[in-house]
Enzyme design. Structure first.
Site, short mmCIF file in Angstrom:
data_model
loop_
_atom_site.label_atom_id
_atom_site.label_comp_id
_atom_site.label_asym_id
_atom_site.label_seq_id
_atom_site.Cartn_x
_atom_site.Cartn_y
_atom_site.Cartn_z
N GLY A 115 0.61 -43.78 -95.67
CA GLY A 115 -0.35 -43.36 -94.64
C GLY A 115 -1.42 -44.43 -94.51
O GLY A 115 -1.54 -45.30 -95.39
N CYS B 10 3.66 -45.66 -101.41
CA CYS B 10 2.49 -46.35 -100.85
C CYS B 10 1.23 -45.47 -100.95
O CYS B 10 0.77 -45.21 -102.05
CB CYS B 10 2.79 -46.81 -99.42
SG CYS B 10 1.67 -48.11 -98.90
N TYR B 11 0.70 -44.98 -99.83
CA TYR B 11 -0.47 -44.10 -99.94
C TYR B 11 -0.16 -42.92 -100.87
O TYR B 11 -1.00 -42.50 -101.68
CB TYR B 11 -0.87 -43.58 -98.55
CG TYR B 11 -2.02 -42.58 -98.57
CD1 TYR B 11 -3.34 -43.02 -98.64
CD2 TYR B 11 -1.77 -41.20 -98.55
CE1 TYR B 11 -4.39 -42.11 -98.67
CE2 TYR B 11 -2.82 -40.29 -98.59
CZ TYR B 11 -4.12 -40.75 -98.65
OH TYR B 11 -5.16 -39.86 -98.69
N HIS C 25 7.70 -50.03 -100.04
CA HIS C 25 8.43 -49.09 -99.19
C HIS C 25 9.94 -49.16 -99.45
O HIS C 25 10.62 -50.02 -98.89
CB HIS C 25 8.14 -49.39 -97.71
CG HIS C 25 6.76 -49.00 -97.32
ND1 HIS C 25 6.45 -47.73 -96.91
CD2 HIS C 25 5.61 -49.70 -97.33
CE1 HIS C 25 5.16 -47.66 -96.66
NE2 HIS C 25 4.62 -48.84 -96.91
N GLU D 17 12.18 -47.33 -98.32
CA GLU D 17 12.97 -46.86 -97.18
C GLU D 17 13.30 -47.96 -96.17
O GLU D 17 14.19 -47.80 -95.36
CB GLU D 17 12.23 -45.71 -96.48
CG GLU D 17 10.95 -46.07 -95.73
CD GLU D 17 9.71 -46.19 -96.63
OE1 GLU D 17 9.87 -46.23 -97.87
OE2 GLU D 17 8.59 -46.26 -96.09
N GLY E 152 26.09 -35.73 -70.18
CA GLY E 152 26.80 -36.97 -70.50
C GLY E 152 26.18 -37.64 -71.70
O GLY E 152 26.76 -38.52 -72.30
N GLY E 153 24.97 -37.22 -72.07
CA GLY E 153 24.28 -37.78 -73.24
C GLY E 153 24.87 -37.25 -74.54
O GLY E 153 25.58 -36.24 -74.55
N VAL E 154 24.55 -37.93 -75.64
CA VAL E 154 25.13 -37.57 -76.93
C VAL E 154 24.75 -36.14 -77.36
O VAL E 154 25.60 -35.37 -77.79
CB VAL E 154 24.63 -38.52 -78.05
CG1 VAL E 154 25.39 -38.30 -79.33
CG2 VAL E 154 24.68 -39.95 -77.62
N ASP E 155 23.46 -35.81 -77.21
CA ASP E 155 23.01 -34.52 -77.75
C ASP E 155 23.69 -33.34 -77.06
O ASP E 155 24.19 -32.44 -77.72
CB ASP E 155 21.48 -34.40 -77.64
CG ASP E 155 20.78 -35.54 -78.35
OD1 ASP E 155 21.42 -36.17 -79.22
OD2 ASP E 155 19.60 -35.81 -78.03
N SER E 156 23.69 -33.36 -75.73
CA SER E 156 24.30 -32.21 -75.05
C SER E 156 25.81 -32.20 -75.29
O SER E 156 26.42 -31.14 -75.42
CB SER E 156 23.96 -32.18 -73.57
OG SER E 156 24.49 -33.28 -72.89
N LYS F 120 19.10 -38.20 -84.99
CA LYS F 120 20.08 -38.74 -84.03
C LYS F 120 21.32 -39.31 -84.74
O LYS F 120 22.44 -39.09 -84.29
CB LYS F 120 19.40 -39.86 -83.23
CG LYS F 120 20.17 -40.29 -82.02
CD LYS F 120 19.91 -39.33 -80.91
CE LYS F 120 20.55 -39.70 -79.62
NZ LYS F 120 20.05 -38.85 -78.53
#
Ligand code: XMP
Length: 510
Positions: A55, A82-83, A168, A170, A223-227, A366
């Protein structure tokens, strides 16, 4: 769901979602929650481990985010990053001080033996980003790593399972960063690795089947990935009780609308209705040049076109939304200013007669949605589809959207995508597309003077679309793209490459 859970407490750092994604990648479910979560709520959540994120604050500032020190007495392992690591030292009686020099970027860190550093080399490069530093450890803690500028780059109390790392783990720049996170999860917290996408699919399908039974579900497919993934998951659970409506606004890329029909209606045998609304959208956009007006018109027309089809179906019990985890994270940050009014096929509830919303992907990042897509057998072209704006190609044509410009844009964009794929860059670039600028320039083609459109190439690398950098596409690839577009696409005689990052620009041009 009956899987182990880790709690990632958000202290406002820029990599917080990334930490949560890494934990999930390592096969452990986690949630990112505001750091103000009460001890009681933490206990109820019942995590196998807790991670404090980084942070921007200093622990000794009066208003910096803190946490009840009782968290260390819960008997749950803690990793402070970190923080989060400074806060751990501060709350347990160590000393944190402002340093005269900040340490940003790569630093060589040497490690000592501990459960957190098992399997690590003696020294490795880490990504640091801090000004404060710990100068005295709390009682019971041992140093487990140091760098030239940071005497306690990592420390821990093995008995209580409490650890802190100043760097970090990550980020990709930290060598063996994933090893540290893996050690924390598996060696310290006792993780079993029960978060896998095949488990997710099996559990979700069972859960959806129980919830939906023989009731009716409606899904807006974009047509998108999520739907696409949400619909396929529900289809697997309840088959023909799901109806999907695909509004083709005529602003999709080349062959995209056809692909949706081929994959979902012909291949998966989904009950899929296509609303051909291209003509209506073009008519409504006639003479419109202002970007926000374009967006508003498209958003409204989209809902209208969907409504027409939904009314034919009548009352449904459930409406599907492709909400994913980053949409639901309650972060500590305030709301940012609206730069562009986003159009999303999610925002339909008020116009459709339904009882309840279902969001089968609301727990997923995602990259997990994509893994689920593969798990369900969807083709790569659907699963790895680049982010694509709801208003489609309309916001990649500067000025009025015309049939002719749409064709030029589609053809140039198709060539760009083709060449990027051939160069093996499609996995490395976040988004890449062409834009029809509203400039015309003079050119010479086949001994004739031409006065035609300037097409711009936009290609960016990004982690989450919040910030982005222009992609360093090799010159030879750019050369091929440019040559092919001016030779194969009508009404183009010049190609330019957009070399602006976000900020100050945005990814899309409108
Ligand atoms: P900008 O242009 O704001 O774009 O840097 C950030 C990301 O959002 C996508 N984008 C949209 N996505 N509806 C969407 O669902 C929209 O109206 C919209 N406008 C932009 C853009 O493609 C990029 O990935």
């Amino acid at each position: 769901m009956n899987h182990q859970r880790v709690l990632v407490l958000d202290f406002g750092g820029q990599y917080n979602q990334l930490i949560a994604r890494r934990v999930r990648e390592l096969g452990v479910y986690c949630d990112l929650m505001p750091s103000e979560m009460s001890l009681e709520k933490i206990r109820q959540y019942d995590p196998i481990g807790i991670i404090f994120t980084g942070g921007p604050n200093s622990v000794y500032e009066k208003d910096s985010p803190k946490i009840d020190a009782g968290v260390f007495a819960l008997g749950i392992p803690v990793l402070g990053i970190c923080y989060g690591c400074q806060l751990t030292a501060h709350l347990l009686g160590g000393t944190v001080q402002s340093a005269t020099t900040s340490e940003y970027g790569k630093a060589e860190v040497t490690y000592k033996k501990s459960p957190l550093t098992e399997g690590m080399p003696q020294s490795a490069v880490c990504w640091m980003s801090h000004t404060d530093r710990i100068t005295k450890l709390p009682d019971g803690f041992q140093k487990i790593a140091e760098s030239a500028n940071c005497p306690y780059a990592a420390f821990g109390d093995e008995k209580r399972g409490i650890y802190g790392v100043q760097f970090h783990p990550e980020v990709n720049h930290t060598q063996y960063g994933m090893k540290i996170l893996e050690n924390f999860l598996y060696k310290v917290c006792g993780a079993k690795g029960d978060w896998t996408m095949s488990n997710f699919v099996a559990n979700k399908v069972r859960e959806l089947r129980e919830k939906i039974g023989d009731k009716k579900v409606l899904c807006a497919m974009s047509g998108g990935v999520d739907s696409a993934v949400a619909a396929t998951l529900i289809h697997k659970a309840v088959g023909d009780n799901l109806t999907c409506v695909f509004v083709d606004h005529g602003l999709l890329r080349k062959y995209e609308a056809e692909e949706v029909m081929t994959v979902f209606r012909d291949g998966l045998k989904m009950n899929l209705i296509k609303a051909d609304a291209g003509e209506i959208f073009l008519k409504k956009l006639e003479g419109v040049t202002e970007p926000e007006t374009k967006r508003k018109i498209i958003g409204e027309e989209f809902i209208r076109a969907f409504e027409v089809e939904a009314k034919k179906i009548g009352k449904v019990d459930f409406l599907v939304q492709g909400t994913i985890y980053p949409d639901v994270i309650e972060s500590g940050k305030g709301k940012s200013a609206v730069i562009k009014s986003h159009h999303n096929v999610g925002g339909l509830p008020s116009v459709v007669d339904f009882k309840e919303i279902i969001e089968p992907l609301r727990d997923l990042f995602k990259d997990e949605v994509r893994k689920v897509g593969f798990e369900l057998g969807l083709p790569r072209s659907v699963v790895m589809r680049q982010p694509f704006p709801g208003p489609g190609l309309a916001i990649r044509i500067m000025g009025e959207v015309t049939r002719e410009k749409l064709e030029t844009l589609r053809d140039s964009d198709y060539i760009l995508r083709d060449e990027i794929a051939k160069a093996g860059l499609d996995d490395k670039i976040w988004q890449y597309f062409t834009v029809i600028t509203n400039s015309k320039t003079v050119g010479v083609q086949g001994d004739f003077r031409t006065y035609e459109n300037v097409v711009a190439i936009r290609a960016v690398t990004s982690l989450d679309a919040m910030t982005a950098d222009w992609a360093r596409i090799p010159y030879e690839v750019l050369e091929t793209i440019s040559n092919r577009i001016v030779n194969e696409v009508k009404h183009v005689n010049r190609i330019v490459y957009d070399i602006t990052s976000k900020p100050p620009a945005t990814i899309e041009w409108e």
